[in-house]
Design a protein around this motif. Structure first.
Motif, mmCIF file in Angstrom:
data_model
loop_
_atom_site.group_PDB
_atom_site.id
_atom_site.type_symbol
_atom_site.label_atom_id
_atom_site.label_comp_id
_atom_site.label_asym_id
_atom_site.label_seq_id
_atom_site.Cartn_x
_atom_site.Cartn_y
_atom_site.Cartn_z
ATOM 1 N N TRP A 101 0.849 -1.173 0.381
ATOM 2 C CA TRP A 101 0.272 -0.102 -0.234
ATOM 3 C C TRP A 101 1.356 1.292 0.064
ATOM 4 O O TRP A 101 1.017 2.426 -0.804
ATOM 5 C CB TRP A 101 -1.103 -0.629 1.241
ATOM 6 N N ARG A 117 1.763 -6.212 -9.341
ATOM 7 C CA ARG A 117 0.432 -5.626 -8.813
ATOM 8 C C ARG A 117 0.084 -6.658 -7.629
ATOM 9 O O ARG A 117 0.319 -7.776 -7.363
ATOM 10 C CB ARG A 117 -0.447 -6.630 -10.324
ATOM 11 N N ASN A 141 -5.484 -2.397 -6.228
ATOM 12 C CA ASN A 141 -5.333 -1.526 -5.874
ATOM 13 C C ASN A 141 -4.888 -0.966 -4.443
ATOM 14 O O ASN A 141 -6.006 -1.579 -3.586
ATOM 15 C CB ASN A 141 -6.475 -0.538 -6.838
ATOM 16 N N ARG A 142 -5.339 0.915 -4.233
ATOM 17 C CA ARG A 142 -5.554 1.224 -2.847
ATOM 18 C C ARG A 142 -7.222 1.359 -3.063
ATOM 19 O O ARG A 142 -7.920 2.529 -2.948
ATOM 20 C CB ARG A 142 -4.613 2.766 -2.736
ATOM 21 N N ASP A 154 2.669 1.559 -2.985
ATOM 22 C CA ASP A 154 1.660 0.956 -4.467
ATOM 23 C C ASP A 154 2.080 2.269 -5.684
ATOM 24 O O ASP A 154 2.041 1.415 -6.706
ATOM 25 C CB ASP A 154 0.530 0.662 -4.626
ATOM 26 N N ASP A 155 2.419 3.104 -5.968
ATOM 27 C CA ASP A 155 3.154 4.335 -7.073
ATOM 28 C C ASP A 155 4.778 3.328 -7.604
ATOM 29 O O ASP A 155 4.782 3.533 -8.606
ATOM 30 C CB ASP A 155 3.130 5.103 -6.305
ATOM 31 N N ASP A 156 5.278 3.075 -7.000
ATOM 32 C CA ASP A 156 6.446 2.740 -7.167
ATOM 33 C C ASP A 156 6.314 1.642 -8.117
ATOM 34 O O ASP A 156 7.119 0.806 -9.252
ATOM 35 C CB ASP A 156 7.458 3.038 -5.835
ATOM 36 N N TYR A 157 5.162 0.708 -7.601
ATOM 37 C CA TYR A 157 5.948 -0.758 -7.712
ATOM 38 C C TYR A 157 5.328 -0.569 -8.755
ATOM 39 O O TYR A 157 5.519 -1.339 -9.721
ATOM 40 C CB TYR A 157 4.938 -1.395 -6.507
ATOM 41 N N LYS A 158 4.208 0.447 -9.193
ATOM 42 C CA LYS A 158 3.636 0.106 -11.031
ATOM 43 C C LYS A 158 4.415 0.890 -11.423
ATOM 44 O O LYS A 158 3.329 -0.170 -12.611
ATOM 45 C CB LYS A 158 2.178 0.756 -10.707
ATOM 46 N N LEU A 159 4.976 1.137 -11.519
ATOM 47 C CA LEU A 159 6.330 1.920 -12.006
ATOM 48 C C LEU A 159 6.981 0.711 -13.342
ATOM 49 O O LEU A 159 7.351 0.726 -14.224
ATOM 50 C CB LEU A 159 7.202 2.557 -11.877
ATOM 51 N N VAL A 197 -2.680 5.873 2.937
ATOM 52 C CA VAL A 197 -0.684 5.853 3.041
ATOM 53 C C VAL A 197 -0.453 5.624 4.217
ATOM 54 O O VAL A 197 0.889 4.738 4.663
ATOM 55 C CB VAL A 197 0.161 6.548 2.034
#
Length: 287
Positions: free
Chosen positions: A182, A194, A200-201, A185-190, A257
């Protein structure tokens, strides 16, 4: 290679947590046998460190191109160009073989479990991270093997205590990892990862995380329920689980977050406290 680069290559903090978990379980298994072989304990620590480092090394080789895309991983030695893939592979193979030899010298089952943990983590969990959130379930198995390996290294068989140690760490991992997922998440999605339960959050991910925090409460009480621990480990585990559950509820309520970060830090404290209390209480019962 600088120490800082080696530390990043083997994910030092994660590796030390794994070794700690295995070493505590080794002592529990030793007390179940009635004696502690300190030489074997050192072998377990060194072998466990090498095997875990090897698995993390293979993970970074496989994900080298993806690590370049994420802020938290782009400075690792392979994506940053400080080490090439061939060098990392030689180092990983060397650590893996040395670690497996040391663990296998304790007993065959310990060696086999260590090989299984490397294969499952590096070659099943790692590629699944981009395909489906089911990767977390697959990764929870090698992630929960350290206490099982540590116990078997001392006791040479899988019994109820071994399964309880495995079960506590297995269920704990879901809450722990989803809290991390969580936050990041933004970094992982780069990199296309998943890892949250719904991807998603959102409320769904928070609800599933909360459910696993609920499941962890009775699982953490299994040492007392089955008579391997007394009221001390039961009481501490209950208090820790309730605090953990409250933090998971905070994530469910706020879905932020910041709430996830509190749960993440809570997870870092939860496992070592519960495992240490199990050890101390178990030692008291078998005297």
């Amino acid at each position: 290679m600088k120490w800082s680069d080696f530390s990043k290559l083997v994910k030092m903090r994660l590796t030390l947590l794994v070794v700690f978990s295995a070493s505590i379980s080794f002592l529990i298994g030793s007390k179940a046998n009635g004696h502690i072989d300190w030489i074997n304990w050192i072998k377990l620590i060194v072998g466990g460190f090498l095997v875990t480092s090897a698995a993390n090394c293979f993970n970074e080789i496989i994900e080298k191109d993806l690590d370049k895309l994420m802020k938290r991983t782009m400075d690792r030695p392979i994506p940053s160009g400080k080490m090439n893939t061939g060098q990392a592979l030689v180092l990983g193979l060397g650590m893996g073989m040395a670690g497996t030899y040391l663990l296998g010298s304790l007993n065959l089952l310990t060696g086999l479990l260590s090989v299984f943990s490397i294969l499952l983590y590096a070659f099943a969990y790692t590629p699944l991270k981009r395909k489906s959130p089911i990767a977390v379930f697959v990764g929870a198995i090698p992630g929960a093997l350290p206490p099982l390996i540590g116990y078997v290294a001392a006791h040479e068989r899988i019994d109820e205590i071994a399964l309880i140690l495995f079960g506590i760490q297995f269920v704990w991992q879901f809450v722990h990892f989803w809290a991390i997922a969580w936050v990041l998440d933004d970094d992982y999605k780069l990199a296309g990862f998943r890892l949250l339960p719904t991807g998603n959050r959102n409320a769904g991910s928070a609800i599933i995380t909360f459910i696993f925090a609920i499941i962890l409460l009775p699982v953490s009480l299994l040492p007392t329920i089955y008579g391997y621990g007394g009221y001390y480990v039961g009481g501490v585990s209950l208090v820790c689980s309730l605090i953990f559950l409250y933090q998971a509820f905070g994530l469910l309520r706020a879905q932020s977050v910041e709430a996830a970060r509190k749960l993440m830090f809570g997870s870092f404290m939860y496992l070592p406290v519960v495992q240490l209390m199990f050890l101390f209480d178990f030692i008291g019962k078998v005297k």
